[in-house]
Design a protein around this motif. Structure first.
Motif, short mmCIF file in Angstrom:
data_model
loop_
_atom_site.label_atom_id
_atom_site.label_comp_id
_atom_site.label_asym_id
_atom_site.label_seq_id
_atom_site.Cartn_x
_atom_site.Cartn_y
_atom_site.Cartn_z
N SER A 106 0.81 -1.22 0.00
CA SER A 106 0.00 0.00 0.00
C SER A 106 0.84 1.27 0.00
CB SER A 106 -0.92 0.01 1.23
OG SER A 106 -1.80 -1.10 1.21
N HIS A 107 1.96 1.25 0.72
CA HIS A 107 2.73 2.48 0.94
C HIS A 107 4.14 2.45 0.38
CE1 HIS A 107 -0.56 3.68 3.52
NE2 HIS A 107 -0.40 2.60 4.25
N GLY A 108 4.56 1.31 -0.16
CA GLY A 108 5.90 1.22 -0.73
C GLY A 108 6.93 0.76 0.29
N PRO A 109 8.15 0.44 -0.17
CA PRO A 109 9.21 -0.03 0.73
C PRO A 109 9.61 1.03 1.74
CG PRO A 109 9.72 -0.51 -1.58
CD PRO A 109 8.55 0.42 -1.59
N LEU A 110 10.21 0.56 2.84
CA LEU A 110 10.74 1.46 3.87
C LEU A 110 12.17 1.84 3.52
CD1 LEU A 110 9.48 -0.22 7.17
CD2 LEU A 110 8.26 1.32 5.64
N ASP A 111 12.63 2.96 4.05
CA ASP A 111 14.01 3.36 3.80
C ASP A 111 14.96 2.54 4.67
OD1 ASP A 111 13.96 4.43 6.39
OD2 ASP A 111 13.71 6.50 5.71
N ALA A 112 16.26 2.79 4.50
CA ALA A 112 17.26 1.98 5.19
C ALA A 112 17.16 2.12 6.70
CB ALA A 112 18.66 2.37 4.71
N LEU A 113 16.89 3.33 7.19
CA LEU A 113 16.82 3.55 8.63
C LEU A 113 15.68 2.76 9.25
CD1 LEU A 113 17.73 5.14 11.19
CD2 LEU A 113 16.03 6.86 10.56
N LEU A 114 14.48 2.87 8.68
CA LEU A 114 13.34 2.17 9.24
C LEU A 114 13.48 0.66 9.06
CD1 LEU A 114 10.35 4.48 8.19
CD2 LEU A 114 11.74 4.51 10.27
N THR A 115 14.09 0.23 7.96
CA THR A 115 14.33 -1.20 7.77
C THR A 115 15.30 -1.73 8.82
OG1 THR A 115 13.94 -1.02 5.37
CG2 THR A 115 15.13 -2.96 6.15
N ALA A 116 16.33 -0.97 9.12
CA ALA A 116 17.29 -1.39 10.16
C ALA A 116 16.61 -1.45 11.52
CB ALA A 116 18.47 -0.43 10.20
N SER A 117 15.72 -0.51 11.79
CA SER A 117 14.99 -0.54 13.06
C SER A 117 14.11 -1.77 13.14
CB SER A 117 14.13 0.72 13.19
OG SER A 117 13.35 0.68 14.38
N LEU A 118 13.41 -2.09 12.05
CA LEU A 118 12.60 -3.30 12.02
C LEU A 118 13.48 -4.54 12.19
CD1 LEU A 118 9.77 -4.56 11.51
CD2 LEU A 118 10.40 -4.68 9.09
N GLY A 119 14.66 -4.54 11.54
CA GLY A 119 15.56 -5.67 11.65
C GLY A 119 16.02 -5.91 13.07
N LEU A 286 9.73 4.25 13.37
CA LEU A 286 9.14 3.13 12.66
C LEU A 286 7.68 2.96 13.04
CD1 LEU A 286 9.42 0.52 10.92
CD2 LEU A 286 10.07 -0.65 13.04
N THR A 287 7.39 3.00 14.34
CA THR A 287 6.02 2.82 14.80
C THR A 287 5.12 3.95 14.31
OG1 THR A 287 6.80 1.62 16.75
CG2 THR A 287 4.56 2.50 16.83
N ASN A 288 5.61 5.19 14.40
CA ASN A 288 4.81 6.33 13.94
C ASN A 288 4.50 6.23 12.45
OD1 ASN A 288 4.75 7.51 16.45
ND2 ASN A 288 6.47 8.87 16.07
N PHE A 289 5.45 5.69 11.69
CA PHE A 289 5.27 5.63 10.24
C PHE A 289 4.36 4.48 9.83
CE2 PHE A 289 6.54 4.41 5.92
CZ PHE A 289 6.39 5.62 5.27
N THR A 290 4.42 3.36 10.54
CA THR A 290 3.71 2.17 10.08
C THR A 290 2.41 1.89 10.82
OG1 THR A 290 4.96 0.75 11.63
CG2 THR A 290 5.87 1.06 9.40
N ALA A 291 2.24 2.44 12.02
CA ALA A 291 1.05 2.09 12.80
C ALA A 291 -0.20 2.70 12.20
CB ALA A 291 1.23 2.56 14.25
#
Length: 443
Positions: A106-119, A286-291
């Protein structure tokens, strides 16, 4: 999260949980949104009656026993279960939000920072699972829920105890999701090791940052061939440069060449700190962007769910207790997303007695059209006899998050109160909703 109405064949109650709607389904069963007698929401998983036999009951009972042993802040907790019931069911913590697969779609891939946080978050969750002697075995984007309190891992139906060669599946049968499956799992090797979850996490992070899996093929047989062939490297195209080295290591063909989860966390932290942030700050971003916005379950089901005496009484009680009869205001949209778009909604405060009217403050239009719905769902046509103004302008979307002193839920204030319907912010909100609705309307 989309909630579909119950079908005539669906049960209305299981184990004391009132079933409110459908939230997902799989090959073996259906998942419902349920509510306990005390009002606690739950995801209620039920095995399809058509496939209930001794083997499926045994597998389901194994899943329940495994869930009883798992704990952790990033794991959706088991609430209750009855594998001997007809049909067998289990209830887990309900996480309000999209799964990672749907969010990226729906919103496209996350950037490197948010991906690293998820990782870092998911690696820590998996490390907790491994410390309890378990392997997930089916980590994939659809099994990562992006809730209001951060990501959570779900679906331990294929989990097994580490170093165990015992299986309830038939010989030479491979279970799991091929797009996130490591070579040794695809080959049916036993016993499996924690390295399989490291590989799956690498596939999840690659999808998070690029929108595609390590291997892609037109049919499952070709996909399995690509996964198990050591000469075919995973597709890392479009992966952020900062993540390529880590993803390459996590997706290594041989289990012994993959990093441990502690090393994955360390490398994700290093990327975050190189950006000048602490890990906790990146987690909040990450939470603010994805929740998804917070919702009242009655509002989610208002269109699809027929009125029942229980839901009608609950709605009336909520209307009586809430200020203005409209319920509590929803949580504010993520501040980070608003600032990035240059949009800072003005808070409305009551005017002092006899104060001259304040001119409306100019509010810049957000550059990201998704912010038009930062606190609401995709608009649906209003009920018959309701104008778009009445359907769009809701006081709970524009009220301040804190009430002035001296004003209670049903009390009155001596200070004159402006009509939220005719305030400047209400007019702006209504205009944006009308424009967005017109742009997305099929007619």
């Amino acid at each position: 999260m989309h909630i579909a109405p119950l079908s005539p064949d669906d049960p209305s109650e299981l184990g004391g949980y009132e079933l409110l709607g459908r939230i997902g389904q799989g090959g073996m069963g259906q998942v419902y949104l349920g509510e306990s007698p005390g009002g606690e929401p739950a995801a209620v998983k039920v095995i399809k009656p058509s496939i209930v036999d001794s083997e499926t009951r045994l597998r389901f009972a194994q899943e329940v026993e495994i869930l009883k042993t798992i704990w952790g802040a990033r794991i959706a907790a088991l609430l209750d279960a009855d594998p001997e019931a007809d049909p067998p069911w289990l209830a887990t913590e309900y996480v309000e939000g999209l799964d990672l697969s749907r969010h990226v779609a729906s919103h496209g891939p996350l950037d490197a920072l948010l991906t690293a946080s998820l990782g870092a978050t998911l690696a820590e969750a998996l490390a907790t699972v491994h410390k309890q002697g378990l392997l997930h075995r089916d980590l994939k984007p659809a099994n990562v829920l992006l809730g209001p309190n951060g990501p959570k891992v779900i679906d331990f139906g294929l989990a097994v105890f580490a170093e165990s060669s015992v299986s309830l599946t038939a010989a030479n049968t491979v279970v799991g999701t091929p797009s996130c499956m490591p070579p040794e799992q695809a080959n049916g090797e036993k016993p499996l090791t924690p390295a399989i979850d490291v590989y799956a996490l690498g596939a999840v992070l690659l999808f998070t940052s690029t929108g595609h899996a390590p291997y892609r093929a037109d049919n499952i047989h070709l996909l399995f061939h690509q996964v198990v062939d050591a000469s075919i490297a995973p597709d890392l195209s479009r992966a952020p440069e900062e993540l390529v080295s880590l993803l390459t290591a996590m997706l290594a063909h041989r289990p012994q060449d993959r990093p441990a989860l502690d090393d994955v966390i360390r490398r994700c932290r290093a990327l975050i700190e190189a950006r000048g942030l602490k890990v906790a700050q990146a987690r909040r971003r990450l939470t603010n962007f994805t929740a998804a916005p917070a919702h009242v379950l009655d509002d989610l089901l208002a269109v699809d769910r027929p009125a029942t005496p229980r839901s009608t009484a609950r709605a009336r009680a909520g209307a009586a207790e809430a200020p203005g009869g409209r319920g509590e205001p929803e949580a504010l949209a993520p501040e980070a997303a608003q600032q990035e778009a240059g949009f800072r909604p003005d808070r409305q405060e009551p005017e002092p007695p006899h104060a001259p009217p304040m001119p409306p403050a100019p509010v810049p239009r957000p550059t990201d059209p998704r912010l038009l719905f930062a606190r609401i769902d995709t608009p649906t046509p209003p009920p018959a006899g309701t104008t778009m103004d009445e359907a769009a302008v809701k006081p709970d979307l524009i009220q301040p998050s804190s009430r002035p002193a001296g004003r209670s839920g049903g009390g009155r204030s001596s200070a004159p109160r402006r009509s939220l319907r005719h305030s400047a912010q209400a007019r702006i909100t209504a205009q944006r909703l009308r424009e967005a609705y017109a742009a997305n309307s099929p007619f």
